[in-house]
Structure formats: structure tokens, C-alpha cells
Design an enzyme around this catalytic site. Structure first.
Site, PDB file in Angstrom:
ATOM      1  N   ASP A 155       0.821  -1.217   0.000  1.00 43.11           N
ATOM      2  CA  ASP A 155       0.000   0.000   0.000  1.00 43.11           C
ATOM      3  C   ASP A 155       0.853   1.265   0.000  1.00 43.11           C
ATOM      4  O   ASP A 155       2.048   1.235   0.306  1.00 43.11           O
ATOM      5  CB  ASP A 155      -0.939   0.016   1.207  1.00 43.11           C
ATOM      6  CG  ASP A 155      -0.204   0.025   2.539  1.00 43.11           C
ATOM      7  OD1 ASP A 155       0.812  -0.693   2.667  1.00 43.11           O
ATOM      8  OD2 ASP A 155      -0.618   0.765   3.457  1.00 43.11           O
ATOM      9  N   GLU A 158       0.161  -1.346   5.511  1.00 41.31           N
ATOM     10  CA  GLU A 158       1.255  -1.002   6.437  1.00 41.31           C
ATOM     11  C   GLU A 158       1.095   0.414   6.950  1.00 41.31           C
ATOM     12  O   GLU A 158       1.311   0.711   8.120  1.00 41.31           O
ATOM     13  CB  GLU A 158       2.610  -1.160   5.726  1.00 41.31           C
ATOM     14  CG  GLU A 158       3.819  -1.056   6.640  1.00 41.31           C
ATOM     15  CD  GLU A 158       4.396   0.342   6.776  1.00 41.31           C
ATOM     16  OE1 GLU A 158       5.298   0.528   7.590  1.00 41.31           O
ATOM     17  OE2 GLU A 158       3.926   1.287   6.084  1.00 41.31           O
TER      18      GLU A 158
HETATM   19 ZN   LIG Z   1       6.856   2.221   3.742  1.00 43.65          ZN
END
Ligand SMILES: [Zn+2]
Length: 370
Positions: A77, A138
Site C-alpha cells: 500500500d 502497512e
Molecule cells: Zn513504507
């Protein structure tokens, strides 16, 4: 050798939108490349836990030699604004057209993992087994990695390709991080008619904050107040104030001391003003620190030199998927990937850095053969 393919892969990844929770396009692309290179690929059930359109991707490149297993990790992401990225390449440096981030964080990591696996699969040099873990979400707080099953990550070393700075940087220490949400509770009263009947939650919060040590407390420890909200009107003694904050330290005992000190100060300030405070602490992630003579650190430095790079051992004040993986018991190193000014529209990366990173990753795997 395959520098051109590496650049093409990076451009392909930059052009696929992958905001947190909507990583499926990137996941499909990575799955196809990894399968074509001879990997077994599967996804875990994190899509449901996280509320995303795909899970974390796991791949195994079978070994052609015995040796220790390397785990290669990057996240799929990007932070917003990251949709419709228009990559621009000038003088060997990739940037976005300026309306979005570039997404080098972490598509540099993804491109280097994919290319390293392809090269290992193609060349005749025997290599031990390689595991690939590409995580979702993340950026919102390691959410994808936190959804990993307890036994999901195994291996002898994990390289997380997700730090900024020139390639050759090896992050060997990262802090334990706590956040809190505190609610100060006082008593409302008319500010003009009967202020003595009230007890201001805002005053409690202000006294607590001004009594705290904040900022950099020592070389390994930080603390911060993130937000203060409360009160309703100028003529009302504020009954409620919400405060958020955090503390971090590379030293696991020190962070506990700071956390307890912050808690005690808030309780004292509340009770001194005749109120109370409820504080909810969250341990965001656990720190890790590998000593300089740890076999994984020694090996990574040797691999740097194999790849023609000067290694630099670093510590960070930030967290990454590496914090979660290290807590799974796998010795973890976070590699600098050459990206600059991440999380802003000026984000950039020198393309030659991605090639260096790919060579470094392949050199670590080569050294893991027995
Ligand atoms: Zn990163």
C-alpha cells in the site's frame, strides 16, 4: 543485465493504484511475476480482518541448494494522495508529476523483491529457499502485518525493504512504541455564576501536559502530545477533555518508565483539581535491536560489500512491518531503499538505487547458502 526489466517493473507498479485497503491490483501483478519465476504463492485471511480487498501475499521460491532461509518483505500500500500516479524520469531520478506521492514507498521495495527473485530463479548459481511476504495496509499502523497468524513468518533472517536513505543503510534497532488516549473528567458549572461548583477538565489536561517531559528525552527515547480537545462554550467550566499522546524508546525498560511517569502525572493533575482521568494505552509495536556481532548483521554487512556498497548500521525512531516480524522471532533488518521525501508529493528515488538494492538482496541470499 536486467536493469531494464527492473525499471519496467517499477513503472508498472507505480501506475497501479494501491491505497491502503485496496492493494489487489498490485497483489495480482506481484502474484503473476512470482508464479512465472517458479514460486508457490498464497494469500492469508487478513483481507477480512483488515477490511481490505486482498490479504497478505506469501510466496516461496524453492531452494536449489541447502542453506538458511531469507524472508523478503515489502508492503503493497501507499499513503494518499496516491491514485493516478504519473511517473516522471529525469536525469535518472523518478518523481511524480506533482499531484500525488510517487509511491516509491514501498514500490521500490516491491520492485527489488520481484527482480531479485527473478534473477535467483534464472541464474545457475545454487541458492537456498527464499520466502516473500508482501503485506497490505502497512501505512495505517502495520495493520496487515498485525493480522499475520502467529506462526506465519519463519526464516533465518528477514529483510524488510522499507527505509528511506541511501542503499547500504541497515536498520538494526527500532523502538517500542506506546500511544494513549486520555479522558479528563471534571465537573461542569456556570463560569460566571458559580465557577467554584465546577472543576475544569481542560485545566487538568493543561497542568498535566505542562508537567510532562516531552520531545527527545534522551538519545533513544521520545514523548509527544498529539491532540487536545475539550470544552463546549466560554461560559461553561469544561467537564471533559480528551488528550492523545505517545512515547517510544529503543530501550524497552526506559519506555515503561516514561509511560508510567506520563500516567502518574495525568492522575496527579486530575485528582489535584478534584477530577479523574481514564487513560487507555496501546502498545503499537515492540522494538527490536540486533547487536553488531549478530550473525545476520555481520552477513548483511558482508553482502553490502559483495554488492559494492559501504554498509551503515542505523537505528530509527519509527516503526515498520519489521517490528511485527521481529516479534515473531525472526532476526529482522530494515534496509534503506534510496527513497527520499516519502509521504509527500516531492517523493523521489534515483533509479540506480533500486538496482543497487536488488543486487544487495541477491547478495544476502547468496551468502545464506551453505
Ligand atoms: Zn513504507
Amino acid at each position: 543485465m536486467s536493469d531494464e526489466r527492473l525499471l519496467t517493473t517499477f513503472l508498472d507498479l507505480l501506475r497501479i493504484d494501491s491505497p491502503s485497503g485496496r492493494e489487489k491490483g498490485v497483489a495480482d501483478y506481484c502474484e503473476a511475476v512470482l508464479r512465472a519465476a517458479g514460486c508457490e504463492v498464497r494469500f492469508d485471511g487478513a483481507a477480512e480482518t483488515v477490511g481490505a480487498d486482498t490479504g497478505n501475499l506469501f510466496a516461496v521460491l524453492p531452494g536449489t541448494a541447502s542453506g538458511r532461509t531469507t524472508v523478503l518483505c515489502a508492503h503493497m500500500d501507499c499513503v494518499q494522495p496516491c491514485e493516478g500516479v504519473e511517473p516522471l524520469l529525469a536525469d535518472g531520478v523518478m518523481t511524480s508529476a506533482g499531484e500525488t506521492v510517487l509511491g516509491a514507498d514501498d514500490k521500490v521495495g516491491l520492485a527489488a523483491v520481484l527482480e531479485a527473485v527473478r534473477r535467483l530463479a534464472e541464474v545457475d548459481d545454487p541458492h537456498p529457499e527464499v520466502h516473500v511476504l508482501l503485506t497490505i495496509s502497512e501505512e495505517p499502523g502495520l495493520t496487515g502485518a498485525k493480522a499475520l497468524a502467529p506462526d506465519a513468518v519463519t526464516g533465518d533472517v528477514c529483510l524488510v525493504l522499507d527505509a528511506d536513505g541511501p542503499v547500504g543503510g541497515i536498520v538494526v534497532a527500532s523502538p517500542t512504541h506506546y500511544t494513549f488516549a486520555a479522558t479528563f473528567l471534571g465537573k461542569a458549572a456556570h463560569a460566571g455564576v458559580a465557577p467554584e461548583k465546577g472543576s475544569s477538565a481542560l485545566v487538568m489536561a493543561a497542568r498535566a501536559i505542562s508537567a510532562m517531559r516531552l520531545g527527545r528525552l534522551d538519545v533513544e527515547t521520545t514523548a509527544n502530545i498529539g491532540s487536545v480537545q475539550g470544552g463546549t462554550a466560554t461560559n461553561v467550566v469544561a467537564a471533559r477533555a480528551n488528550v492523545t499522546g505517545e512515547c517510544r524508546s529503543l530501550d524497552p525498560e526506559r519506555v515503561e518508565e516514561v509511560r508510567q511517569a506520563m500516567q502518574a502525572i495525568m492522575e496527579q493533575a486530575a485528582s489535584a483539581a478534584g477530577g479523574r482521568v481514564d487513560v487507555a494505552w496501546t502498545r503499537e509495536y515492540t522494538g527490536f535491536r540486533l547487536p553488531e556481532d549478530h550473525p545476520a548483521v555481520v552477513l548483511a554487512q558482508q553482502a553490502c560489500r559483495d554488492a559494492g556498497l559501504e554498509p551503515r548500521l542505523l537505528s530509527t525512531g519509527g516503526g515498520s512491518d519489521g517490528n511485527i516480524i521481529a516479534a515473531h522471532g525472526v532476526p529482522t533488518l530494515v534496509l534503506s531503499c534510496g527513497m527520499k521525501d516519502v509521504h509527500g508529493v516531492d517523493e523521489s528515488v534515483e533509479v540506480a538505487e533500486i538496482e543497487r538494492l536488488t543486487r544487495l538482496v541477491a547478495a544476502v541470499v547468496a551468502r545464506m547458502a551453505e
